[in-house]
Design a protein around this motif. Sequence first.
Motif, mmCIF file in Angstrom:
data_model
loop_
_atom_site.group_PDB
_atom_site.id
_atom_site.type_symbol
_atom_site.label_atom_id
_atom_site.label_comp_id
_atom_site.label_asym_id
_atom_site.label_seq_id
_atom_site.Cartn_x
_atom_site.Cartn_y
_atom_site.Cartn_z
ATOM 1 N N LEU A 1 0.802 -1.213 0.000
ATOM 2 C CA LEU A 1 0.000 0.000 0.000
ATOM 3 C C LEU A 1 0.841 1.272 0.000
ATOM 4 O O LEU A 1 0.521 2.231 -0.718
ATOM 5 C CB LEU A 1 -0.953 -0.002 1.203
ATOM 6 N N LEU A 2 1.910 1.307 0.777
ATOM 7 C CA LEU A 2 2.727 2.518 0.815
ATOM 8 C C LEU A 2 3.368 2.833 -0.541
ATOM 9 O O LEU A 2 3.309 3.977 -1.005
ATOM 10 C CB LEU A 2 3.785 2.412 1.916
ATOM 11 N N PRO A 3 3.993 1.840 -1.226
ATOM 12 C CA PRO A 3 4.493 2.141 -2.582
ATOM 13 C C PRO A 3 3.394 2.583 -3.535
ATOM 14 O O PRO A 3 3.607 3.477 -4.361
ATOM 15 C CB PRO A 3 5.115 0.814 -3.027
ATOM 16 N N LEU A 4 2.201 1.972 -3.406
ATOM 17 C CA LEU A 4 1.091 2.356 -4.287
ATOM 18 C C LEU A 4 0.673 3.803 -4.033
ATOM 19 O O LEU A 4 0.395 4.547 -4.979
ATOM 20 C CB LEU A 4 -0.095 1.418 -4.077
ATOM 21 N N VAL A 5 0.640 4.214 -2.761
ATOM 22 C CA VAL A 5 0.306 5.599 -2.429
ATOM 23 C C VAL A 5 1.334 6.555 -3.037
ATOM 24 O O VAL A 5 0.978 7.595 -3.608
ATOM 25 C CB VAL A 5 0.233 5.789 -0.895
ATOM 26 N N LEU A 6 2.625 6.197 -2.937
ATOM 27 C CA LEU A 6 3.682 7.030 -3.513
ATOM 28 C C LEU A 6 3.541 7.124 -5.037
ATOM 29 O O LEU A 6 3.760 8.188 -5.627
ATOM 30 C CB LEU A 6 5.056 6.469 -3.148
ATOM 31 N N ILE A 7 3.180 6.007 -5.669
ATOM 32 C CA ILE A 7 2.988 5.995 -7.124
ATOM 33 C C ILE A 7 1.825 6.911 -7.516
ATOM 34 O O ILE A 7 1.925 7.717 -8.445
ATOM 35 C CB ILE A 7 2.728 4.555 -7.624
ATOM 36 N N LEU A 8 0.706 6.801 -6.786
ATOM 37 C CA LEU A 8 -0.467 7.630 -7.091
ATOM 38 C C LEU A 8 -0.178 9.112 -6.863
ATOM 39 O O LEU A 8 -0.614 9.963 -7.648
ATOM 40 C CB LEU A 8 -1.658 7.174 -6.238
ATOM 41 N N LEU A 9 0.574 9.424 -5.810
ATOM 42 C CA LEU A 9 0.958 10.815 -5.559
ATOM 43 C C LEU A 9 1.841 11.354 -6.693
ATOM 44 O O LEU A 9 1.652 12.476 -7.175
ATOM 45 C CB LEU A 9 1.695 10.934 -4.224
ATOM 46 N N SER A 10 2.820 10.521 -7.112
ATOM 47 C CA SER A 10 3.718 10.926 -8.199
ATOM 48 C C SER A 10 2.932 11.231 -9.463
ATOM 49 O O SER A 10 3.158 12.260 -10.120
ATOM 50 C CB SER A 10 4.748 9.825 -8.464
ATOM 51 N N TYR A 11 1.979 10.359 -9.800
ATOM 52 C CA TYR A 11 1.223 10.563 -11.024
ATOM 53 C C TYR A 11 0.175 11.659 -10.887
ATOM 54 O O TYR A 11 -0.248 12.250 -11.883
ATOM 55 C CB TYR A 11 0.611 9.247 -11.494
ATOM 56 N N GLY A 12 -0.236 11.932 -9.647
ATOM 57 C CA GLY A 12 -1.101 13.087 -9.438
ATOM 58 C C GLY A 12 -0.376 14.377 -9.795
ATOM 59 O O GLY A 12 -0.921 15.243 -10.501
ATOM 60 N N PHE A 13 0.870 14.505 -9.342
ATOM 61 C CA PHE A 13 1.690 15.670 -9.683
ATOM 62 C C PHE A 13 2.021 15.699 -11.173
ATOM 63 O O PHE A 13 2.051 16.776 -11.795
ATOM 64 C CB PHE A 13 2.982 15.674 -8.864
ATOM 65 N N ILE A 14 2.286 14.519 -11.743
ATOM 66 C CA ILE A 14 2.610 14.443 -13.172
ATOM 67 C C ILE A 14 1.439 14.933 -14.025
ATOM 68 O O ILE A 14 1.615 15.746 -14.940
ATOM 69 C CB ILE A 14 2.986 12.995 -13.564
ATOM 70 N N SER B 1 -1.040 16.894 -13.155
ATOM 71 C CA SER B 1 -1.255 18.333 -12.984
ATOM 72 C C SER B 1 -0.233 19.157 -13.768
ATOM 73 O O SER B 1 -0.528 20.265 -14.222
ATOM 74 C CB SER B 1 -1.197 18.708 -11.501
ATOM 75 N N SER B 2 0.975 18.616 -13.943
ATOM 76 C CA SER B 2 2.012 19.317 -14.710
ATOM 77 C C SER B 2 1.803 19.147 -16.207
ATOM 78 O O SER B 2 1.996 20.093 -16.990
ATOM 79 C CB SER B 2 3.405 18.801 -14.329
ATOM 80 N N VAL B 3 1.402 17.945 -16.618
ATOM 81 C CA VAL B 3 1.266 17.643 -18.048
ATOM 82 C C VAL B 3 0.140 18.445 -18.691
ATOM 83 O O VAL B 3 0.260 18.882 -19.847
ATOM 84 C CB VAL B 3 1.052 16.125 -18.253
ATOM 85 N N ILE B 4 -0.962 18.664 -17.952
ATOM 86 C CA ILE B 4 -2.090 19.391 -18.550
ATOM 87 C C ILE B 4 -1.745 20.854 -18.828
ATOM 88 O O ILE B 4 -2.461 21.529 -19.571
ATOM 89 C CB ILE B 4 -3.340 19.317 -17.650
ATOM 90 N N LYS B 5 -0.632 21.320 -18.239
ATOM 91 C CA LYS B 5 -0.187 22.689 -18.496
ATOM 92 C C LYS B 5 0.733 22.776 -19.709
ATOM 93 O O LYS B 5 1.047 23.863 -20.180
ATOM 94 C CB LYS B 5 0.545 23.246 -17.271
ATOM 95 N N ILE B 6 1.181 21.588 -20.196
ATOM 96 C CA ILE B 6 2.092 21.557 -21.338
ATOM 97 C C ILE B 6 1.305 21.682 -22.635
ATOM 98 O O ILE B 6 0.150 21.268 -22.734
ATOM 99 C CB ILE B 6 2.901 20.229 -21.345
ATOM 100 N N GLN B 7 1.915 22.249 -23.675
ATOM 101 C CA GLN B 7 1.275 22.330 -24.984
ATOM 102 C C GLN B 7 1.018 20.932 -25.525
ATOM 103 O O GLN B 7 1.705 19.982 -25.188
ATOM 104 C CB GLN B 7 2.157 23.116 -25.949
ATOM 105 N N SER B 8 0.044 20.795 -26.408
ATOM 106 C CA SER B 8 -0.440 19.494 -26.866
ATOM 107 C C SER B 8 0.655 18.596 -27.410
ATOM 108 O O SER B 8 0.655 17.390 -27.181
ATOM 109 C CB SER B 8 -1.521 19.682 -27.931
#
Length: 313
Positions: free
Chosen positions: A206-219, A221-228
């Motif tokens: 569970l702890l690695p899965l939480v870290l993975i989900l957090l990482s991709y949450g940030f990813i 949020s960053s990717v949607i700001k990038i041009q297409s």
Amino acid sequence: MKPNNESLITEVILLGFSKDPKINGALFVLFFAIYVVTFSGNSLIIILIITNAQLHKPMYFFLCVLSILDLCYSTTALPKLLADLFSTERIISVVSCALQIYVILLVEGIECQLLAVMAYDRYVAICHPLHYPILMRWGNCYKLMALVFILSFMLCTVPSIMSPITLCSNQINHFMCEMLAVLKLSCEDISTSELQIFSFSFITLLLPLVLILLSYGFIISSVIKIQSAGRSKAFSTCTSHLGVVALYFGTAMLMYFGPASMYSSDQEKYSSIEKYSSLFYVIISPMLNPLIYSLNNREVKDTMKKFLVKITH
């Protein structure tokens, strides 16, 4: 779990999947094909990454380690399973059974934490690209892998070695020695051992899965700001990893956090769930991982094409 040396039982009987020779023949062809694909695919990934300088990057270093782990997974379980499909006596010594448990537990722990490290690598690459050469320099990558191996050994293997059990039965409804299945053969009350397994599974799954989900949450949020144009490239480097995470963690969590109490009155049904969950994350997942990464990664595909052209000419 470690079988007690004082136990009178020296062998464990694996019931496998079926006693019908025709079904076993079909299963042998299926599992042999899976093993060939798994061995070939993961070996090819390892060779490509080691021999091609353009793949000498942290992301591919972690992918190479993942392929080595997948080979360990398959080789620990599949050769024995293939032999048992044509055997009337599907037995394994207690020592070999314990060794199989230890290897599977260690590889499980390493792979869970490795997938979290790979998610962190993608987070740094996409969210902090200017700091990537510093944060993910080779020295840090090697330290991360050393930490993953040490933590996995301490959290997954050591508790099993330090908790021996005495076997009162030697027959399990499984195709390999899986910890939860072997634990049911114990003479003692296993409630404490089950609580221990749940606790360590929480840490290693569970702890690695939480870290993975957090990482991709940030990813995300960053990717949607990038041009297409850049957005599709950024997502393409992550979709393969997310596919592997979903497949591996989904089946492993079903295994260790499944509704055991629901099947307490039907042990046969629960044993079948254990067996087929193990089938996915020990046999199916190692076969699919190299296919997922090679099909979704342009650099791997291009390198693979060049390699195949080179060896065929």
